[in-house]
Scaffold this active site. Structure first.
Site, PDB file in Angstrom:
ATOM      1  N   LYS A 233       0.688  -1.150  -0.016  1.00 44.47           N
ATOM      2  CA  LYS A 233       0.069   0.051   0.168  1.00 44.47           C
ATOM      3  C   LYS A 233       1.013   1.380  -0.013  1.00 44.47           C
ATOM      4  O   LYS A 233       0.697   2.197  -0.783  1.00 44.47           O
ATOM      5  CB  LYS A 233      -1.039  -0.206   1.278  1.00 44.47           C
ATOM      6  CG  LYS A 233      -1.711   1.247   1.350  1.00 44.47           C
ATOM      7  CD  LYS A 233      -2.609   1.549   0.236  1.00 44.47           C
ATOM      8  CE  LYS A 233      -3.193   2.839   0.197  1.00 44.47           C
ATOM      9  NZ  LYS A 233      -4.252   3.279  -0.877  1.00 44.47           N
TER      10      LYS A 233
ATOM     11  N   CYS B  24      -3.291  10.912   0.642  1.00 45.72           N
ATOM     12  CA  CYS B  24      -2.490   9.973   0.339  1.00 45.72           C
ATOM     13  C   CYS B  24      -1.133  10.130   0.025  1.00 45.72           C
ATOM     14  O   CYS B  24      -0.176   9.819   0.831  1.00 45.72           O
ATOM     15  CB  CYS B  24      -3.500   8.867  -0.485  1.00 45.72           C
ATOM     16  SG  CYS B  24      -5.174   8.984   0.018  1.00 45.72           S
TER      17      CYS B  24
HETATM   18  N1  SAJ Z   1      -1.835  14.305  -9.718  1.00 40.85           N
HETATM   19  C1  SAJ Z   1      -1.007  14.889 -10.696  1.00 40.85           C
HETATM   20  N2  SAJ Z   1      -0.476  14.388 -11.805  1.00 40.85           N
HETATM   21  C2  SAJ Z   1      -1.001  13.069 -12.024  1.00 40.85           C
HETATM   22  C3  SAJ Z   1      -1.991  12.381 -11.164  1.00 40.85           C
HETATM   23  C4  SAJ Z   1      -2.307  12.975  -9.907  1.00 40.85           C
HETATM   24  O1  SAJ Z   1      -0.450  16.068 -10.383  1.00 40.85           O
HETATM   25  O2  SAJ Z   1      -0.880  12.344 -13.117  1.00 40.85           O
HETATM   26  C5  SAJ Z   1      -1.973  14.883  -8.376  1.00 40.85           C
HETATM   27  C6  SAJ Z   1      -3.483  15.351  -8.505  1.00 40.85           C
HETATM   28  O3  SAJ Z   1      -3.917  16.497  -8.916  1.00 40.85           O
HETATM   29  C7  SAJ Z   1      -3.878  15.471  -6.608  1.00 40.85           C
HETATM   30  C8  SAJ Z   1      -2.806  14.372  -6.530  1.00 40.85           C
HETATM   31  O4  SAJ Z   1      -1.745  14.183  -7.349  1.00 40.85           O
HETATM   32  O5  SAJ Z   1      -3.489  16.675  -6.372  1.00 40.85           O
HETATM   33  C9  SAJ Z   1      -3.335  13.084  -5.864  1.00 40.85           C
HETATM   34  O6  SAJ Z   1      -4.042  12.614  -6.938  1.00 40.85           O
HETATM   35  P1  SAJ Z   1      -4.412  10.869  -7.214  1.00 40.85           P
HETATM   36  O7  SAJ Z   1      -5.245  10.782  -8.340  1.00 40.85           O
HETATM   37  O8  SAJ Z   1      -3.388  10.050  -6.910  1.00 40.85           O
HETATM   38  O9  SAJ Z   1      -5.724  10.917  -6.333  1.00 40.85           O
HETATM   39  P2  SAJ Z   1      -5.789  10.210  -4.526  1.00 40.85           P
HETATM   40  O10 SAJ Z   1      -4.590  10.457  -3.810  1.00 40.85           O
HETATM   41  O11 SAJ Z   1      -7.173  10.475  -4.136  1.00 40.85           O
HETATM   42  O12 SAJ Z   1      -5.755   8.743  -4.951  1.00 40.85           O
HETATM   43  C10 SAJ Z   1      -4.548   7.904  -4.532  1.00 40.85           C
HETATM   44  C11 SAJ Z   1      -4.623   6.518  -5.527  1.00 40.85           C
HETATM   45  N3  SAJ Z   1      -3.521   5.816  -5.493  1.00 40.85           N
HETATM   46  C12 SAJ Z   1      -2.969   5.389  -6.737  1.00 40.85           C
HETATM   47  O13 SAJ Z   1      -3.611   5.338  -7.662  1.00 40.85           O
HETATM   48  C13 SAJ Z   1      -1.621   4.463  -6.395  1.00 40.85           C
HETATM   49  C14 SAJ Z   1      -5.909   5.913  -5.176  1.00 40.85           C
HETATM   50  O14 SAJ Z   1      -5.981   4.648  -5.673  1.00 40.85           O
HETATM   51  C15 SAJ Z   1      -5.807   5.532  -3.781  1.00 40.85           C
HETATM   52  O15 SAJ Z   1      -6.585   4.816  -3.233  1.00 40.85           O
HETATM   53  C16 SAJ Z   1      -5.573   6.669  -3.017  1.00 40.85           C
HETATM   54  O16 SAJ Z   1      -4.575   7.434  -3.172  1.00 40.85           O
HETATM   55  C17 SAJ Z   1      -5.461   6.310  -1.234  1.00 40.85           C
HETATM   56  O17 SAJ Z   1      -6.395   6.550  -0.501  1.00 40.85           O
HETATM   57  O18 SAJ Z   1      -4.470   5.825  -0.991  1.00 40.85           O
END
Ligand code: SAJ
Length: 480
Positions: free
Chosen positions: A232, A290
Site C-alpha cells: 500500500k 494519501c
Molecule cells: N496528480 C498529478 N498528476 C497526475 C495524477 C495526480 O499532479 O498525473 C495530483 C492530483 O492533482 C492530486 C494528487 O496528485 O493533487 C493525488 O491525485 P490521485 O489521483 O493520486 O488521487 P488520490 O490521492 O485520491 O488517490 C490515490 C490513488 N493511489 C494510486 O493510484 C496508487 C488511489 O488509488 C488510492 O486509493 C488513494 O491514493 C489512497 O486512498 O491511498
C-alpha cells in the site's frame, strides 16, 4: 499453521456480524457494502460522538451520507441498508463485543514528515476501543494506510494489552489497505483487487473470507501483513514518484523552451508488447490525504525494520523523498511564474490582486485535503498580495473564503492562477477573462494545461504554464 487459532475460528463459525470503526471516506462505503452483502446479518458503524464528527451518527441512522461531493451508488445503498435495519451507526463501542469481525478505517497523518513522526493517536485510540471489547474468535483488520510493521507491532501490542488475549492464538489480525478515491468509493471497493495480509495464515484466510462477499470485479491477493503494508505505501509512493518525474520533466521543458505535453505524447507513444511508459501529468502540485504522506510511512518502515540490513549508496538521498520534495515544490514554482509574469506586466506582488481558480486537490471533486493551493495562497499573502479563491465544488474551508462566482473572483485581478483541473475552467474565454480583469496585460498562470495559451496571449495576457516552455517566453501582445 497455528492450529489453535484455526480451531477457534472454525468453532466460532462464519462471520455474520461486522463492525467498522471510523465513519469517513473509507469506513462509510465499506460498512454499507458489508451491510449490503446477504451473508452479513448486521453491521455497526462506530464513530466517536465528538463535537466535530458526532453529527455523522444521526445522519447515517437517517440514511443520509455525511460525505460531501457526488458518490455514485452510496446514497441509495445507505438508504436501503438502514431501511432494512442491517446497518446502524453508534458511539457505543461496547457493541464491538457482538462483532465477529472489526475493521479500522482511521486517518494516519504525519505530525512531522521531516522527522518521519506520524500522529497515530486517532488509530491507537480506535485500537484501544476494539481491544477493550475483543473476544476470542474475532478478526481485527486495519484498513488505514500504516507504517510497515504496525499491524504485527503497535496494533498487536495495544489489542493484546487491552484484551488480555493473544493475536494469532485467540484472535485473528490482518491488514487489508483501502484503495479508494473520492468520487468512486463504492466502485473502487468492489472492483479494485484487495490486498489481504494476516499476521499468520489463519488470520489471512479469515480476512479473505470477510472481503470476498463485497468484491464484484476485484480479486483478493493474499500475502503477509508486512507485505500488505509495504504494498500500500509503495503503490502511492510510486505514483508520487511518477508524478515527480513528469513534474521534473516539465521544469526542464520550461528551461529548454519545449512543450512538455508534446514530449509526454511522444514518450507515451512507445507502446509494444511489455513496453509501457506510464508517464503521468505534470501540474501545480500533489494534494490529498494519501500521496502526501504514504512515502513517509514507507520511509519510516524501512528505518524501523531495515535500519541495520539496508544496503544503500553512501550519502545518497532516498529517491522517494526527493520525489516528495519536487511535488511539494510545484506550488512554489507556480508562485515564481506569477511573480515573473507580474514583473513583465510592470507589477509587484505587493498590492496585486490574485485570483486562484481551484481549491480542491483533485479535479471535479470538493475534496480539499492538503490542497497545493493553500501553500500558494500563503506565499502570496505573505508578500502583500490580495487573494481571492474560486472553486465550483468546495463549499467551505477553515480560514479561507471560497467564492462560487468566477466573475466575482476574476474581476479586477492582476493575475489569474489555475490550480485545479476542474472541467469548468476549460471553458474560460480569453476575451471574457480579459474584460473582467480590466488591465492591459493581466497575467494567467495555468497549472493544469486547461486553457488555450495562444488565445490568451493574443488577447494581451502574460501567459505562463507548467511545462509550457514553448509559450512561456512569448512576446507581449498589445491589443488597444
Ligand atoms: N496528480 C498529478 N498528476 C497526475 C495524477 C495526480 O499532479 O498525473 C495530483 C492530483 O492533482 C492530486 C494528487 O496528485 O493533487 C493525488 O491525485 P490521485 O489521483 O493520486 O488521487 P488520490 O490521492 O485520491 O488517490 C490515490 C490513488 N493511489 C494510486 O493510484 C496508487 C488511489 O488509488 C488510492 O486509493 C488513494 O491514493 C489512497 O486512498 O491511498
Amino acid at each position: 499453521m497455528n492450529g489453535t487459532l484455526a480451531r477457534i475460528l472454525r468453532e466460532h463459525g462464519p462471520i455474520r456480524t461486522v463492525g467498522v470503526v471510523g465513519m469517513g471516506y473509507v469506513g462509510i462505503p465499506s460498512a454499507v457494502l458489508f451491510a449490503d452483502a446477504p451473508c452479513y446479518t448486521r453491521v455497526w458503524g462506530f464513530q466517536r460522538d465528538s463535537p466535530t464528527s458526532g453529527y455523522k451518527i444521526g445522519m447515517l441512522n437517517r440514511g443520509e451520507s455525511p460525505l460531501k461531493g457526488e458518490e455514485p451508488f452510496l446514497p441509495e445503498l445507505l438508504k436501503t441498508v438502514v431501511g432494512v435495519d442491517k446497518f446502524v451507526a453508534t458511539s457505543d463501542f461496547s457493541i464491538i463485543s457482538k462483532c465477529d469481525a472489526v475493521t479500522l478505517a482511521i486517518q494516519t497523518p504525519f505530525a512531522n514528515p521531516k522527522d518521519l513522526i506520524p500522529d497515530f493517536s486517532p488509530l491507537e485510540e480506535g485500537l484501544r476501543q476494539v481491544g477493550r471489547n475483543l473476544r476470542a474468535g474475532m478478526l481485527v483488520v486495519l484498513e488505514s494506510t500504516i507504517t510497515p510493521g504496525t499491524t504485527d507491532g503497535t496494533a498487536r501490542q495495544i489489542l493484546e494489552e487491552e484484551s488480555g488475549l493473544t493475536a494469532g492464538t485467540d484472535f485473528a489480525l490482518a491488514h487489508a489497505p483501502e484503495r479508494v478515491m473520492v468520487g468512486r468509493l463504492i466502485r473502487n471497493i468492489q472492483e479494485h483487487d484487495r490486498i489481504v495480509g494476516g499476521i499468520d495464515q489463519p488470520s489471512t484466510e479469515r480476512a479473505l473470507s470477510l472481503y470476498t462477499p463485497v468484491l464484484t470485479k476485484g480479486r483478493t491477493i493474499p500475502m503477509s501483513a508486512r507485505a500488505a503494508e509495504v504494498t500500500k505505501t509503495a503503490e502511492n509512493t510510486f505514483r508520487d514518484l511518477q508524478i515527480a518525474a513528469v513534474n521534473e520533466l516539465a521544469l526542464y521543458c520550461e528551461a529548454m523552451g519545449v512543450n512538455v505535453y508534446d514530449v509526454r505524447e511522444g514518450v507515451a507513444s512507445l507502446k509494444e508488447e511489455s513496453v509501457t511508459r506510464a508517464i503521468l501529468w505534470p501540474g501545480a502540485g500533489v494534494g490529498g490525504h494519501c500521496l502526501t504522506k504514504d512515502t513517509y510511512h514507507l520511509e519510516r518502515g524501512v528505518q524501523m525494520l531495515g535500519r541495520t540490513s539496508l544496503d544503500w549508496p553512501a550519502g545518497e538521498k532516498s529517491l522517494y523523498l526527493t520525489a516528495r520534495a519536487i511535488n511539494d515544490f510545484m506550488p512554489r514554482h507556480m508562485f515564481s511564474l506569477t511573480r515573473e509574469g507580474l514583473a513583465l506586466a510592470g507589477r509587484d506582488l505587493k498590492g496585486s490582486r490574485i485570483a486562484i481558480l481551484g481549491w480542491a486537490f483533485i479535479a471535479n471533486s470538493d475534496d480539499a485535503r492538503n490542497t497545493p493551493s493553500e501553500i500558494y495562497r500563503d506565499l502570496a499573502l505573505a508578500e502583500g498580495a490580495e487573494v481571492r479563491v474560486h472553486d465550483p465544488h468546495v463549499e467551505h474551508y477553515p480560514g479561507v473564503p471560497i467564492l462560487r462566482d468566477t466573475g466575482e473572483v476574476i474581476t479586477g485581478a492582476d493575475a489569474v492562477v489555475i490550480f485545479t483541473g476542474h472541467r469548468c475552467y476549460g471553458d474560460l474565454s480569453a476575451a471574457g477573462v480579459k474584460q473582467a480583469c480590466g488591465g492591459s496585460h493581466p497575467v494567467i498562470v495555468d497549472g493544469r494545461n486547461v486553457i488555450n495559451a495562444d488565445a490568451f496571449i493574443r488577447a494581451g495576457f502574460v501567459y505562463r504554464g507548467i511545462g509550457r516552455g514553448d509559450k512561456n517566453r512569448h512576446a507581449l501582445v498589445d491589443t488597444v
